[in-house]
Design a protein around this motif. Structure first.
Motif, PDB file in Angstrom:
ATOM      1  N   MET A   1       0.808  -1.187   0.000  1.00 24.31           N
ATOM      2  CA  MET A   1       0.000   0.000   0.000  1.00 24.31           C
ATOM      3  C   MET A   1       0.860   1.263   0.000  1.00 24.31           C
ATOM      4  SD  MET A   1      -3.010   0.816   2.505  1.00 24.31           S
ATOM      5  CE  MET A   1      -3.608   2.407   2.758  1.00 24.31           C
ATOM      6  N   LEU A   2       2.045   1.199   0.640  1.00 22.33           N
ATOM      7  CA  LEU A   2       2.921   2.357   0.683  1.00 22.33           C
ATOM      8  C   LEU A   2       3.554   2.650  -0.664  1.00 22.33           C
ATOM      9  CD1 LEU A   2       4.696   1.861   4.108  1.00 22.33           C
ATOM     10  CD2 LEU A   2       2.917   3.491   3.551  1.00 22.33           C
ATOM     11  N   GLU A   3       3.716   1.621  -1.500  1.00 22.58           N
ATOM     12  CA  GLU A   3       4.310   1.854  -2.805  1.00 22.58           C
ATOM     13  C   GLU A   3       3.445   2.755  -3.667  1.00 22.58           C
ATOM     14  OE1 GLU A   3       3.991  -1.697  -2.100  1.00 22.58           O
ATOM     15  OE2 GLU A   3       5.875  -1.646  -1.058  1.00 22.58           O
ATOM     16  N   ARG A   4       2.147   2.707  -3.495  1.00 19.67           N
ATOM     17  CA  ARG A   4       1.247   3.510  -4.311  1.00 19.67           C
ATOM     18  C   ARG A   4       1.255   4.974  -3.886  1.00 19.67           C
ATOM     19  NH1 ARG A   4      -4.184   0.728  -3.650  1.00 19.67           N
ATOM     20  NH2 ARG A   4      -3.189  -0.918  -2.528  1.00 19.67           N
ATOM     21  N   LEU A   5       1.671   5.261  -2.613  1.00 18.67           N
ATOM     22  CA  LEU A   5       1.641   6.619  -2.128  1.00 18.67           C
ATOM     23  C   LEU A   5       2.921   7.389  -2.405  1.00 18.67           C
ATOM     24  CD1 LEU A   5      -0.041   6.103   1.344  1.00 18.67           C
ATOM     25  CD2 LEU A   5      -1.096   6.952  -0.744  1.00 18.67           C
ATOM     26  N   SER A   6       3.970   6.701  -2.851  1.00 15.91           N
ATOM     27  CA  SER A   6       5.221   7.397  -3.112  1.00 15.91           C
ATOM     28  C   SER A   6       5.093   8.326  -4.308  1.00 15.91           C
ATOM     29  CB  SER A   6       6.359   6.401  -3.332  1.00 15.91           C
ATOM     30  OG  SER A   6       6.116   5.715  -4.524  1.00 15.91           O
ATOM     31  N   VAL A   7       5.713   9.483  -4.170  1.00 14.07           N
ATOM     32  CA  VAL A   7       5.647  10.498  -5.216  1.00 14.07           C
ATOM     33  C   VAL A   7       6.895  10.383  -6.063  1.00 14.07           C
ATOM     34  CG1 VAL A   7       5.543  12.984  -5.644  1.00 14.07           C
ATOM     35  CG2 VAL A   7       4.350  12.012  -3.677  1.00 14.07           C
ATOM     36  N   PRO A   8       6.754  10.293  -7.348  1.00 18.51           N
ATOM     37  CA  PRO A   8       7.956  10.224  -8.180  1.00 18.51           C
ATOM     38  C   PRO A   8       8.684  11.570  -8.172  1.00 18.51           C
ATOM     39  CG  PRO A   8       6.006  10.355  -9.561  1.00 18.51           C
ATOM     40  CD  PRO A   8       5.510  10.227  -8.137  1.00 18.51           C
ATOM     41  N   ARG A   9      10.017  11.520  -8.043  1.00 15.48           N
ATOM     42  CA  ARG A   9      10.828  12.733  -8.006  1.00 15.48           C
ATOM     43  C   ARG A   9      11.626  12.833  -9.289  1.00 15.48           C
ATOM     44  NH1 ARG A   9      11.630  15.168  -2.872  1.00 15.48           N
ATOM     45  NH2 ARG A   9      10.562  14.006  -1.271  1.00 15.48           N
ATOM     46  N   ARG A  10      11.870  14.068  -9.669  1.00 19.36           N
ATOM     47  CA  ARG A  10      12.651  14.289 -10.872  1.00 19.36           C
ATOM     48  C   ARG A  10      14.139  14.286 -10.504  1.00 19.36           C
ATOM     49  NH1 ARG A  10      14.634  19.428 -11.381  1.00 19.36           N
ATOM     50  NH2 ARG A  10      13.791  20.957  -9.948  1.00 19.36           N
ATOM     51  N   ALA A  11      14.978  14.060 -11.430  1.00 14.66           N
ATOM     52  CA  ALA A  11      16.426  14.063 -11.216  1.00 14.66           C
ATOM     53  C   ALA A  11      16.905  15.493 -11.006  1.00 14.66           C
ATOM     54  CB  ALA A  11      17.135  13.449 -12.411  1.00 14.66           C
ATOM     55  N   LEU A  12      17.874  15.658 -10.095  1.00 14.19           N
ATOM     56  CA  LEU A  12      18.405  16.987  -9.814  1.00 14.19           C
ATOM     57  C   LEU A  12      19.298  17.447 -10.959  1.00 14.19           C
ATOM     58  CD1 LEU A  12      19.388  16.584  -6.061  1.00 14.19           C
ATOM     59  CD2 LEU A  12      17.367  17.717  -6.966  1.00 14.19           C
ATOM     60  N   ASP A  13      19.175  18.708 -11.325  1.00  6.81           N
ATOM     61  CA  ASP A  13      20.041  19.258 -12.358  1.00  6.81           C
ATOM     62  C   ASP A  13      20.999  20.263 -11.730  1.00  6.81           C
ATOM     63  OD1 ASP A  13      18.229  21.213 -11.813  1.00  6.81           O
ATOM     64  OD2 ASP A  13      17.715  21.660 -13.893  1.00  6.81           O
ATOM     65  N   PHE A  14      21.791  20.946 -12.565  1.00 10.62           N
ATOM     66  CA  PHE A  14      22.826  21.862 -12.085  1.00 10.62           C
ATOM     67  C   PHE A  14      22.231  23.009 -11.270  1.00 10.62           C
ATOM     68  CE2 PHE A  14      25.601  25.582 -12.719  1.00 10.62           C
ATOM     69  CZ  PHE A  14      26.761  25.075 -12.133  1.00 10.62           C
ATOM     70  N   GLU A  15      21.110  23.547 -11.680  1.00 14.67           N
ATOM     71  CA  GLU A  15      20.478  24.658 -10.966  1.00 14.67           C
ATOM     72  C   GLU A  15      20.023  24.232  -9.569  1.00 14.67           C
ATOM     73  OE1 GLU A  15      17.399  26.111 -13.475  1.00 14.67           O
ATOM     74  OE2 GLU A  15      18.788  26.884 -14.969  1.00 14.67           O
ATOM     75  N   ASP A  16      19.597  22.989  -9.426  1.00 10.06           N
ATOM     76  CA  ASP A  16      19.199  22.484  -8.108  1.00 10.06           C
ATOM     77  C   ASP A  16      20.405  22.414  -7.170  1.00 10.06           C
ATOM     78  OD1 ASP A  16      16.531  22.221  -8.863  1.00 10.06           O
ATOM     79  OD2 ASP A  16      16.852  20.185  -9.639  1.00 10.06           O
ATOM     80  N   TYR A  17      21.533  21.955  -7.690  1.00  7.85           N
ATOM     81  CA  TYR A  17      22.749  21.886  -6.868  1.00  7.85           C
ATOM     82  C   TYR A  17      23.216  23.280  -6.465  1.00  7.85           C
ATOM     83  CZ  TYR A  17      23.153  16.926  -7.923  1.00  7.85           C
ATOM     84  OH  TYR A  17      22.931  15.593  -7.999  1.00  7.85           O
ATOM     85  N   VAL A  18      23.144  24.244  -7.354  1.00  5.16           N
ATOM     86  CA  VAL A  18      23.510  25.624  -7.031  1.00  5.16           C
ATOM     87  C   VAL A  18      22.589  26.168  -5.958  1.00  5.16           C
ATOM     88  CG1 VAL A  18      23.618  27.983  -7.950  1.00  5.16           C
ATOM     89  CG2 VAL A  18      24.584  26.083  -9.264  1.00  5.16           C
ATOM     90  N   ASP A  19      21.298  25.865  -6.041  1.00  8.17           N
ATOM     91  CA  ASP A  19      20.338  26.324  -5.049  1.00  8.17           C
ATOM     92  C   ASP A  19      20.611  25.690  -3.682  1.00  8.17           C
ATOM     93  OD1 ASP A  19      18.083  27.836  -4.281  1.00  8.17           O
ATOM     94  OD2 ASP A  19      16.842  26.010  -4.365  1.00  8.17           O
ATOM     95  N   ILE A  20      20.932  24.408  -3.650  1.00 10.56           N
ATOM     96  CA  ILE A  20      21.275  23.731  -2.391  1.00 10.56           C
ATOM     97  C   ILE A  20      22.521  24.351  -1.788  1.00 10.56           C
ATOM     98  CG2 ILE A  20      22.083  21.547  -1.409  1.00 10.56           C
ATOM     99  CD1 ILE A  20      20.266  20.140  -3.481  1.00 10.56           C
ATOM    100  N   LEU A  21      23.519  24.619  -2.611  1.00 12.53           N
ATOM    101  CA  LEU A  21      24.757  25.236  -2.142  1.00 12.53           C
ATOM    102  C   LEU A  21      24.504  26.645  -1.613  1.00 12.53           C
ATOM    103  CD1 LEU A  21      27.854  24.927  -1.937  1.00 12.53           C
ATOM    104  CD2 LEU A  21      27.992  25.977  -4.185  1.00 12.53           C
TER     105      LEU A  21
END
Length: 173
Positions: A1-21
């Motif tokens: 039942m938990l497998e159906r509730l998981s939200v698919p996530r997109r792969a992180l790109d360069f802009e995401d890493y810059v934002d995290i930094l």
């Protein structure tokens, strides 16, 4: 039942890493600056130690053993160890400490035996590969002394070398 509730996530790109930094930059810079400040304070608090080093070349017997019998049947390393034990004896080191005025603060607060042991650890005597001379590598030994005053370190190292040379001439006679 938990497998159906998981939200698919997109792969992180360069802009995401810059934002995290950008969001976590203080967690990166703060330890770097703290390490820099701590290492600078430690470097200024520690006292300077100067090392004076001398290299003594060991010349093998020049006269043929057929003409003159070798007085000492010891190996060169055994002779060096014997001379080092004589020079690193308590009496010799006490004389050096008193003659050059070394470890004045330590003498006032510690027994002389502890001060002698401290000086014994500051002296290093070790054989080296050799000195290149006309294509040959002759055996040698390195004598060094560490102390907080560079002039006294040099004077004590010179005195140790002179004692080695004097001990060598006494042993060969």
């Amino acid at each position: 039942m938990l497998e159906r509730l998981s939200v698919p996530r997109r792969a992180l790109d360069f802009e995401d890493y810059v934002d995290i930094l950008r969001r976590n930059i203080r967690w990166i810079i703060a330890p770097v600056l703290a390490g820099l400040v701590i290492s600078t304070v430690v470097a200024f608090v520690m006292e300077d130690t100067f090392v004076s080093t001398a290299l003594i070349r060991i010349v093998p017997q020049q006269i043929s053993t057929e003409l003159v019998q070798n007085v000492s049947s010891q190996d060169v390393a055994d002779r060096i160890n014997g001379m080092a034990q004589t020079i690193l004896s308590r009496n010799t080191l006490t004389t050096l400490i008193n003659q050059h005025g070394l470890y004045k603060k330590d003498i006032a607060s510690e027994p002389m035996e502890d001060v002698v042991n401290k000086m014994r650890t500051a002296i290093s005597i070790k054989p080296t590969a050799g000195v290149a001379m006309s294509g040959k590598s002759l055996p040698a030994m390195q004598v060094s002394f560490s102390y907080r005053d560079k002039y006294l370190a040099k004077a004590v190292c010179d005195d140790l070398v002179a004692r080695f040379m004097g001990q060598s001439t006494v042993d060969t006679l």
